[in-house]
Design a protein around this motif. Structure first.
Motif, PDB file in Angstrom:
ATOM      1  N   PHE A   1      22.835  15.864 -51.141  1.00 37.99           N
ATOM      2  CA  PHE A   1      23.390  16.162 -52.463  1.00 37.99           C
ATOM      3  C   PHE A   1      22.685  15.372 -53.555  1.00 37.99           C
ATOM      4  N   VAL A   2      22.372  14.082 -53.280  1.00 39.92           N
ATOM      5  CA  VAL A   2      21.745  13.227 -54.294  1.00 39.92           C
ATOM      6  C   VAL A   2      20.234  13.103 -54.124  1.00 39.92           C
ATOM      7  N   GLY A   3      19.699  13.617 -53.002  1.00 39.46           N
ATOM      8  CA  GLY A   3      18.257  13.563 -52.789  1.00 39.46           C
ATOM      9  C   GLY A   3      17.756  12.230 -52.292  1.00 39.46           C
ATOM     10  N   LYS A   4      18.469  11.629 -51.370  1.00 39.26           N
ATOM     11  CA  LYS A   4      18.035  10.365 -50.764  1.00 39.26           C
ATOM     12  C   LYS A   4      17.556  10.627 -49.346  1.00 39.26           C
ATOM     13  N   GLY A   5      16.291  10.370 -49.094  1.00 42.74           N
ATOM     14  CA  GLY A   5      15.745  10.537 -47.755  1.00 42.74           C
ATOM     15  C   GLY A   5      15.475  11.975 -47.362  1.00 42.74           C
ATOM     16  N   THR A   6      15.777  12.898 -48.258  1.00 47.10           N
ATOM     17  CA  THR A   6      15.574  14.324 -48.017  1.00 47.10           C
ATOM     18  C   THR A   6      15.544  15.023 -49.377  1.00 47.10           C
ATOM     19  N   PRO A   7      14.887  16.180 -49.485  1.00 47.55           N
ATOM     20  CA  PRO A   7      14.856  16.861 -50.780  1.00 47.55           C
ATOM     21  C   PRO A   7      16.260  17.136 -51.317  1.00 47.55           C
ATOM     22  N   LYS A   8      16.426  16.945 -52.598  1.00 47.21           N
ATOM     23  CA  LYS A   8      17.727  17.134 -53.234  1.00 47.21           C
ATOM     24  C   LYS A   8      18.131  18.598 -53.211  1.00 47.21           C
ATOM     25  N   ASP A   9      19.356  18.847 -52.740  1.00 47.57           N
ATOM     26  CA  ASP A   9      19.893  20.199 -52.726  1.00 47.57           C
ATOM     27  C   ASP A   9      21.410  20.081 -52.857  1.00 47.57           C
ATOM     28  N   LYS A  10      21.893  20.127 -54.085  1.00 49.52           N
ATOM     29  CA  LYS A  10      23.322  19.917 -54.330  1.00 49.52           C
ATOM     30  C   LYS A  10      24.185  20.980 -53.648  1.00 49.52           C
TER      31      LYS A  10
END
Length: 381
Positions: free
Chosen positions: A50-59
């Motif tokens: 959701f916030v894009g930490k460690g992975t692409p952001k995708d809310k």
């Protein structure tokens, strides 16, 4: 009850996320959480997405995943659950944002001496969110979390010492803590330390060391570190010029949503230059990405490229719709492009009256070429 294997994945995820084990590794944390089958791990992974930490952001995907496991989560008594529910309210993950409820959840986690709960409770006090602002309490809670070796807290403590927020200013100790967090692989600290070394702020100037820290931050996914390296290598600033490396980092930043990188890439691919081969398709791609983030000038360029059929199939309907929308905001360039469409018949039937109308509007707003084009059309009469 978690199997030993699943519990191991969750523990490794926590250690990698917090840096309590020595270093932060957000990508590994995300992978560990996704591999574990319990609701708490799945919600951790969903929050990171959701916030894009460690992975692409995708809310959207993050919210869907979080909601799927939330019902099981809230039945679990655990300080990490308290923190996750707090983040749900703070970020508005499938619920309306509610600072007061977030503060309540962080307080529960902090009462159980949870490092993430302590840290975010400190942030809430520092910002006056969900409670009355109290910078002294903010520092107190952040320091408690930092003593548990939470890298985010160590860096935040450094920022508070550097500015004197809630504590007496101590720049020397701030630098020590920034270095500790940077060595603990926290991208924000690495980025900060990079600039300090490059410019000699609070430390001895050492550009080479600064670039190394910038590289580490970029490798750890820090968007603005990637953008800066793109500029450095692309322009030969602080480093030997390397166009390919510059493009690599600029694209990485652009894909993460860095607006400055998207605009730079669009212009780089659209206009002739000595470094990069002109590519209208990629220019359109990056202008469109920037426009979707709300950049109005990029939206004008998207309309322009639709009108010309440059980098995208010509579409006069979309071009007119976009450019008219921008012209309604008194954008002189959009007005000029509309005039040009009707003047030259770019995807539409030629119409001198419409061309004059738009050229006149652009000219009145200061567009030099529009003044010339308008005069030419008027003199034809």
């Amino acid at each position: 009850m978690l199997s030993d294997k699943m519990a191991g994945y969750f523990l490794q995820g926590i250690l990698s996320y917090t840096g309590v084990g020595g270093t932060v590794d957000l990508k590994s944390a995300y992978n560990y959480f996704t591999r574990s089958g319990d609701a708490m791990s799945k919600c951790f992974a969903a929050y990171m997405q959701f916030v894009g930490k460690g992975t692409p952001k995708d809310k959207k995907k993050g919210a869907v995943l979080f909601t799927r496991y939330k019902k099981v989560l809230v039945q679990t008594e655990d300080p990490f659950v308290d923190w996750l529910i707090g983040m749900m309210y703070l970020e508005g993950i499938d619920v309306p944002k509610d600072d007061a409820k977030a503060f309540e959840q962080f307080s529960k986690a902090a009462e159980k001496d949870n490092s993430l709960g302590l840290f975010h409770l400190g942030l809430m006090y520092g910002e006056g969110r969900g409670t009355e602002k109290d910078t002294a309490k903010a520092y107190e809670y952040v320091e408690k979390a930092a003593k548990q070796n939470l890298m985010e807290a160590i860096y935040e403590q450094a920022m508070m010492l550097q500015s004197g927020k809630g504590v007496e200013k101590d720049k020397a100790e701030a630098v020590n803590l920034i270095m500790k967090a940077a060595e603990g692989n926290l991208p924000e600290a690495q980025f900060d330390l990079a600039w300090k070394c490059i410019f000699g702020n609070d430390v001895q100037q050492d550009v080479e060391t600064g670039i190394k820290w910038m590289e580490k931050a970029a490798q750890n996914g820090h968007m603005f570190a990637q953008f800066n390296l793109g500029e450095f290598y692309g322009g030969g600033n602080y480093v030997e010029k390397d166009v390919d490396k510059g493009l690599k980092w600029m694209i990485a930043a652009g894909e993460q949503g860095c607006l400055e990188a998207q605009i730079d890439l669009a212009e780089l691919y659209l206009y002739e230059n000595d470094d990069v081969k002109r590519n209208p398709e990629l220019a359109f791609y990056w202008y469109d990405r920037a426009a979707r983030q709300g950049d109005k000038e990029s939206l004008t360029m998207v309309g322009r490229m639709y009108s010309l059929g440059e980098g995208i199939k010509q579409n006069s309907i979309k071009a007119t719709e976009i450019l008219t929308k921008r012209a309604d905001d008194n954008d002189e360039l959009a007005e000029f492009y509309l005039g040009e469409m009707y003047d030259q018949g770019l995807g539409v039937r030629k119409n001198e009256e419409e061309a004059k109308k738009w050229y006149k509007k652009a000219a009145d707003h200061g567009h030099a070429e529009a003044k010339i084009r308008y005069a030419i059309l008027v003199n034809r009469e």
